[in-house]
Structures are given as structure tokens and as C-alpha cells.
Design a protein around this motif. Structure first.
Motif, mmCIF file in Angstrom:
data_model
loop_
_atom_site.group_PDB
_atom_site.id
_atom_site.type_symbol
_atom_site.label_atom_id
_atom_site.label_comp_id
_atom_site.label_asym_id
_atom_site.label_seq_id
_atom_site.Cartn_x
_atom_site.Cartn_y
_atom_site.Cartn_z
ATOM 1 N N ALA A 2 -25.214 2.833 82.115
ATOM 2 C CA ALA A 2 -25.321 1.864 80.839
ATOM 3 C C ALA A 2 -26.690 0.924 80.894
ATOM 4 C CB ALA A 2 -24.212 0.982 81.003
ATOM 5 N N ARG A 3 -26.909 0.195 82.141
ATOM 6 C CA ARG A 3 -28.245 -0.433 81.871
ATOM 7 C C ARG A 3 -29.357 0.454 81.401
ATOM 8 N NH1 ARG A 3 -30.158 -5.943 81.937
ATOM 9 N NH2 ARG A 3 -32.379 -5.519 82.489
ATOM 10 N N GLU A 4 -29.529 1.425 81.896
ATOM 11 C CA GLU A 4 -30.744 2.389 81.835
ATOM 12 C C GLU A 4 -30.739 2.821 80.362
ATOM 13 O OE1 GLU A 4 -32.628 6.516 83.334
ATOM 14 O OE2 GLU A 4 -30.797 6.016 83.995
ATOM 15 N N LEU A 5 -29.687 2.906 79.709
ATOM 16 C CA LEU A 5 -29.454 3.204 78.263
ATOM 17 C C LEU A 5 -30.086 1.918 77.369
ATOM 18 C CD1 LEU A 5 -28.853 5.222 76.053
ATOM 19 C CD2 LEU A 5 -26.518 4.259 76.037
ATOM 20 N N VAL A 6 -29.643 0.844 77.853
ATOM 21 C CA VAL A 6 -29.803 -0.346 77.370
ATOM 22 C C VAL A 6 -31.272 -0.701 77.211
ATOM 23 C CG1 VAL A 6 -29.427 -2.642 76.782
ATOM 24 C CG2 VAL A 6 -27.575 -1.165 77.236
#
Length: 384
Positions: free
Chosen positions: A362-366
Motif C-alpha cells: 500500500a505504501r508503495e502504491l501511495v
């Protein structure tokens, strides 16, 4: 309304544009009403003007028209448009048109395709400048939205931005060729304010944040927590926010025997919200489509939780599946299904490895799709 406590995305975008060197002024149609402000407002340098609102007498209307005719002679050519508008909107448009002409403003951008765009469109029409708009959720989905009015606003705008692919598809389906220039630009986050932390060792706390209104689905969250507690699970809920359903949710919580489990914290400033979310094992956003058609576009707080490393459970409403990819960047459950919500929350509470896997993705996507500097630059491109 500026500043509005629940609309952190507006301030984030303004601050990003300020850092990009965009010469900004803010015009607010309403005074702020809740008395709480996020610390980031201290960084804003743009002047703020509050346009006249409410309590208008006939003398005020004539005075606004006279002042506008003196500064903007083109007003006479557009009297039909002014007379077709609500009187308060027309007076604010006249006042804004005078400011545009006197201050050399070249473009207006409105957040929300409702009254803000009504005023911006009229002021732009009177002064011959351009306007653009960001369409969010209630302003395009609510049952009170007038399709003809929305079509006119979209068709007359230099550009229209909306915050999800779902919204983009909706506008194209509703408006056809008039929506051809609408582009999707996700709301951005200033990731400096949302440091990632590993969620593996967090206590069994579920965080939820939002206005206490139907579309947030918090009634389903309480029912799901009752299922978890009934199964003997140790869990606590930190629910942050205020709104018209506060008393109903408190009564439901107490009726379910969750007074010692669900903590209704009321509204909190951004830094405290981040602290609550970053300390939770998971984040719940069980959004629903309201009975009046109102729904979230893509909740900013969902992105904030993903940035902080708090794994999320949500529903496939509007643009949410664009960021919450089931079992990849979070978990998705059907809307209005407390049992399924309880199962998903239980999985995250039980499984530290699952929390870590989902949170990292999720952090990578954000970081890839929601950095505010890049997003604000894309919105600012529409002003040129």
C-alpha cells in the motif's frame, strides 16, 4: 468553506501549489464554523477573502450590482445569467468579479461542482477569464444534483478534474461528449507528514476516521465489532470524527454493549489523527452508498492510513478499488455486510505477516500515485 476541518485535501493541494510557485488567492463562500484548525494552515501565505453571505437586504444586492458595473462594465451583457441564479450566488459572483478585475486574477479554480462552481462560472463569465473545477463526490452523485446545471458547468469550464476513474466514468456516462475534457487527478498527500511504520507489533486496535454520516458506514463497523467481541476477541476501536449521526452511533454502541470497546473521540487535528491511525493494527473504512445517492469519491484518510503503514479494510464503493486491491494493498468486503467486515478485521488482527505484506504494498502504491507535488502540478496545468 475555507478552511474546513474535514477537507484536508484542499489545504494540501494549496500548499503544494504554493511550493510550486503558483500565485494564489483564496475566496471562501462561507465562514468556517467548527473552530478547529489543522497545524498545516500556518504555512499558508495566500490571502483569504470571505465573500458576502447570508442576511442580504435589497440594498446589498443593488450595491453589489452597482459596484460590479463600475469595475466590470460587461455585467450588463450577462444580466440574464445573474437573474437566473440564486440571489446569494449572484451577489457573491458580482463581488468575486470585482476582485478578479481589480487584482488582475487570470483564472478561477473551484473545489466541488456545486455552489463554488456556480459562483466561479458566473464571475468568469462576467470578466472574460477562464475557470476550472475539481469534482469530488456529493457534488456529482447526490440525488439533488441537477444534471442540466452540471452539464453547463462542465461544458463551460476550461478543464474539469475529478478524483477517481470511477468518477470519470460516471461523468462520461451522464454527460456524454460534454465530459470529453474531464481528466482524473487523484488527491495527493504530502508524504513528509505520513512516515511509514511497520504494523507487525501493534496492539489490537481498529482505527476509523471520518464525518459521522451514513456514507461512511460506521454503523456497520459497530455491528462488526460486536461480532468480534461476541466471539471472545480482545479489540478496541478508535473512531475519530463528528457529524449528525454522533448521537445515533453512541446509542448503537451502548445498545451493543461496546461502551468500553468503541471510543468516540470526536474531531481531532491532523497530527493527532495520524497518531491514532499509526498506532492501530488496522484501519476500517466500510463506506456505503447512502439512501440519497451520496457516497465517498475516494477518502483521503484511506490514503493516509496506507501511507502510515496501517493495513486497511474497505468496500468496493466508487473509486476505492482503485487503491485498495483486495489481498494486495488491503482487504475489500461487500458494503453493508458487518459479518464479512468482522472476518476481514479479524484476519488483520490475527496475522502480523499479512499486515506487513499489505502495508508495504500500500505504501508503495501511495508513493507512486499520490504524491501531492506531482498531483498539484497536474491540477495547476489546467490553469495555463
Amino acid at each position: 468553506m475555507y478552511p474546513r476541518f474535514s477537507e484536508t485535501f484542499v489545504v494540501t493541494e494549496l500548499l503544494s501549489m504554493q511550493r510550486l510557485g503558483v500565485d494564489l488567492e483564496v475566496f471562501s463562500l462561507r465562514y468556517p464554523v467548527d473552530g478547529r484548525f489543522h497545524p498545516s494552515l500556518a504555512e499558508m501565505r495566500a490571502p483569504v477573502t470571505y465573500l458576502k453571505h447570508g442576511g442580504l437586504r435589497a440594498a446589498d444586492v443593488w450595491a453589489a450590482l452597482g459596484a460590479a458595473r463600475a469595475a466590470v462594465p460587461e455585467v450588463d451583457a450577462h444580466l440574464d445569467e445573474l437573474l437566473a441564479a440564486e440571489v446569494g450566488d449572484a451577489v457573491q459572483a458580482l463581488e468575486l468579479a470585482v476582485a478578479v478585475r481589480e487584482r488582475g486574477i487570470t483564472h478561477l479554480h473551484a473545489h466541488f461542482a456545486s455552489v463554488a462552481t456556480t459562483v466561479a462560472r458566473l464571475a468568469a463569465l462576467l470578466t472574460g477569464i477562464t475557470y476550472s473545477v475539481t469534482a469530488h463526490a456529493k457534488d456529482i452523485f447526490h440525488e439533488e444534483v441537477d444534471p442540466a446545471d452540471l452539464r453547463r458547468k462542465v461544458a463551460d469550464a476550461r478543464a474539469v478534474v475529478t478524483v477517481s476513474d470511477y468518477n470519470l466514468a460516471h461523468l462520461r456516462a451522464e454527460l456524454g461528449p460534454d465530459a470529453g475534457r474531464v481528466r482524473r487527478v487523484y488527491n495527493g498527500l504530502d508524504l513528509r507528514g505520513f512516515p511509514y511504520a511497520d504494523p507487525g507489533d501493534r496492539p489490537p486496535v481498529v482505527a476509523a476516521v471520518g464525518r459521522l454520516v451514513e456514507k461512511k458506514g460506521f454503523a456497520d463497523l459497530l455491528e462488526a465489532v460486536a461480532v468480534l467481541v461476541g466471539s471472545g476477541r480482545k479489540v478496541e476501536v478508535e473512531l475519530v470524527g463528528a457529524g449528525p449521526l454522533a448521537d445515533d452511533l453512541r446509542a448503537r454502541r451502548d445498545r451493543l454493549g461496546l461502551a468500553d470497546v468503541v471510543h468516540l473521540r470526536g474531531p481531532l487535528p491532523q497530527d493527532e489523527v495520524s497518531r491514532v491511525v499509526a498506532g492501530a493494527a488496522c484501519f476500517a473504512a466500510p463506506c456505503v452508498v447512502g439512501a440519497d445517492g451520496n457516497r465517498d469519491g475516494l477518502p483521503t484518510v484511506l490514503l493516509e492510513a496506507m501511507a502510515l503503514g496501517t493495513p486497511v479494510v474497505s468496500t468496493p464503493v466508487t473509486g476505492i478499488p482503485e487503491v485498495v486491491h483486495d489481498d494486495a494493498t488491503g482487504l475489500l468486503v461487500p458494503e453493508r455486510d458487518p459479518q464479512a467486515l468482522a472476518v476481514a478485521l479479524g484476519r488483520l488482527l490475527d496475522d502480523a505477516l499479512l499486515r506487513r505484506r499489505l502495508a508495504a504494498a500500500a505504501r508503495e502504491l501511495v508513493e507512486t500515485e499520490f504524491d501531492t507535488t506531482r498531483q498539484a502540478a497536474r491540477v495547476a496545468e489546467t490553469f495555463a
